[in-house]
Design a protein around this motif. Structure first.
Motif, short mmCIF file in Angstrom:
data_model
loop_
_atom_site.label_atom_id
_atom_site.label_comp_id
_atom_site.label_asym_id
_atom_site.label_seq_id
_atom_site.Cartn_x
_atom_site.Cartn_y
_atom_site.Cartn_z
N TRP A 360 -22.36 -19.45 34.64
CA TRP A 360 -23.12 -20.33 33.75
C TRP A 360 -24.18 -21.18 34.63
O TRP A 360 -23.89 -21.93 35.50
N ASN A 361 -25.39 -21.15 34.11
CA ASN A 361 -26.42 -22.33 34.73
C ASN A 361 -27.17 -22.92 33.69
O ASN A 361 -27.35 -22.43 32.57
N ALA A 362 -27.38 -24.30 33.99
CA ALA A 362 -28.26 -24.81 33.12
C ALA A 362 -29.61 -24.11 32.91
O ALA A 362 -30.16 -23.75 34.02
N GLU A 363 -30.17 -24.10 31.72
CA GLU A 363 -31.47 -23.27 31.75
C GLU A 363 -32.60 -23.88 32.36
O GLU A 363 -33.70 -23.18 32.73
N GLU A 364 -32.46 -25.15 32.85
CA GLU A 364 -33.74 -25.70 33.57
C GLU A 364 -33.45 -25.81 35.13
O GLU A 364 -34.16 -26.18 35.94
N ASN A 365 -32.19 -25.17 35.50
CA ASN A 365 -32.14 -25.01 36.77
C ASN A 365 -32.74 -23.67 37.46
O ASN A 365 -31.95 -22.93 37.76
N ARG A 366 -34.01 -23.94 37.40
CA ARG A 366 -34.66 -22.81 38.06
C ARG A 366 -34.34 -22.27 39.35
O ARG A 366 -34.11 -20.93 39.67
N PRO A 367 -34.24 -23.36 40.45
CA PRO A 367 -33.68 -22.67 41.65
C PRO A 367 -32.55 -21.73 41.68
O PRO A 367 -32.55 -20.67 42.15
#
Ligand SMILES: CC(C)(COP(=O)(O)OP(=O)(O)OC[C@H]1O[C@@H](n2cnc3c(N)ncnc32)[C@H](O)[C@@H]1OP(=O)(O)O)[C@@H](O)C(=O)NCCC(=O)NCCS
Length: 391
Positions: A360-367
């Motif tokens: 799972w990742n925050a959608e704003e966590n582009r890196p």
């Protein structure tokens, strides 16, 4: 980002609170169906004589997640979940089962973190589809709010998966205020909004099919190594070796401050060696394997980045990616890519029968998303992070 509250049930502990009386709800046309809300008995072991309700809670959890996701990727065993429900100093977890007729049809959890000054209570209400739409979920929210209020908390936070609608179903969507990600305006979304909760963040759930990714992962690991001079990779399965316990505990605490949190209230977590020991015990007592892949800063000997992979319900089940973090001051050296790739390659040897990894990742966590996408993780669903502030 941190592992999903849904997957490893880190909402810990148990207690009893009186069930609400089942008086008809406010609107004449909306009558809450009869049900029983029973405080969950947390047994000493899964074969204890009083374990029946706990086992039923785990079954209903797995069935609800199967209904939502249409697969068993997030299935857990009772032995796996039990340590997360037993009393501990890190959080006070109150849990109930919902019973209709003779069947356990849902569960309620309110988790009160023990962090000094915390205003937050985490919660879930989960019902089988066949008892949804009868007003039960709305009434149970009163129990959640009362429990939080009595614990002195003023912020409720909760995560829910919002599966993509079937073809032909309405497709109205809700955008995250971060500007990154949307979710379908489905029943849980309508429910949250109707009860005054706001969408704060959208997380992406992604799945990696391990076997087809291996050549890419090997190449990406080699590429990352070129940029990571001054760091070395160390790997262990829990427990953490003595020489890294201190710096690993510090890195774990930074998950609460260094991961994107959008408008969510996040307590700064203190991780001392005792807390680390309790964390390890929860996984070891459950018979789970957790692989930690760390980047160690050669000059200081400290863990400055880490990634955790955890076994699922059985050796053939989907594995779970737990926390991944590169400390802020050590970013820019491809350490995220390095530890992710090294972790997957080692995991193949440790859990050769596990076909997939879920993360799972925050959608704003582009890196982080860019690394995951390059490795081969594919989006599977979107999760809403919801918040309500009350007086
Ligand atoms: C979200 C959830 C908790 C809601 O619980 P619920 O019991 O279905 O909620 P309610 O019955 O109060 O409301 C659901 C719908 O039934 C309607 N409804 C409620 N009582 C009703 C009644 N007596 N007669 C007719 N309709 C009724 C509501 O208007 C609502 O309509 P909508 O879906 O079109 O918006 C439940 O759907 C669920 O468990 N979902 C999966 C897990 C999840 O996403 N949880 C989110 C919180 S962590």
């Amino acid at each position: 980002m941190r592992s999903s509250p849904r997957v490893d049930d880190p909402l810990g502990g148990c207690d009893t609170v009186a069930a609400p009386d089942h008086t008809p709800s406010r609107k004449k046309t909306m009558t809450t169906a009869p049900y029983e809300l029973r405080p969950l008995t947390v047994p000493a072991s899964v074969d204890a004589p009083d374990a029946a309700d706990f086992l039923a809670m785990v079954d209903v959890r797995n069935e609800i997640y199967r209904e939502i996701s249409d697969n068993d990727d997030e299935a857990a065993t009772a032995a796996q979940l039990l340590p997360h429900f037993q009393e501990n100093p890190d959080n006070d977890k109150r849990s109930w089962i919902v019973i209709v007729g003779d069947d356990v049809v849902g569960r309620v959890i309110v988790d009160i973190p023990a962090e000094a000054g915390s205003q937050v209570a985490y919660w879930i209400i989960e019902l089988l589809e066949r008892v949804q739409g009868r007003g039960i979920g709305s009434e149970l929210l009163g129990v959640v709010e009362d429990t939080a209020r009595k614990a002195g908390r003023t912020v409720l936070e909760s995560w829910a998966e919002h599966p993509e609608p079937h073809p032909g179903a309405p497709t109205e969507r809700l955008a995250a205020p971060t500007g990154f990600g949307t979710i379908p305006l489905d029943r849980p979304a309508r429910y949250y909004r109707r009860h005054g909760h706001t969408l704060e963040q959208v997380d992406r759930k992604s799945i990696l099919e391990i076997e087809p990714s291996l050549s890419t992962v090997t190449a990406m690991q080699a590429e990352a190594l070129v940029h990571a001079a001054g760091y070395r990779v160390e790997q262990w399965t829990l427990p953490v070796p003595d020489r890294y316990r201190e710096s690993f505990a510090w890195a774990k605490s930074r998950m609460s401050t260094d991961a994107p949190a959008a408008g969510l209230e996040v307590d700064e977590e203190v991780w001392d060696l005792e807390r680390l020991g309790r964390h390890e015990a929860r996984y070891l007592e459950a018979g789970q394997t957790v692989l930690v892949t760390a980047a160690v800063h050669e000059a200081s000997g400290q863990v400055v980045a880490f990634n955790e992979l955890c076994s699922g319900a059985d050796p053939t089940a989907t594995s779970q990616q737990m926390d991944t973090l590169v400390l802020r001051e050590h970013r820019g050296h491809r350490l995220g890519q390095l530890i992710k790739c090294a972790g997957i390659l080692r995991w193949r040897e440790i859990a050769p029968q596990s076909p997939r990894i879920i993360t799972w990742n925050a959608e704003e966590n582009r890196p982080m998303l860019s690394i995951n996408e390059a490795i081969g993780f594919a989006p599977a669903a979107y999760i809403g992070a919801w918040k309500k502030v009350f007086g």
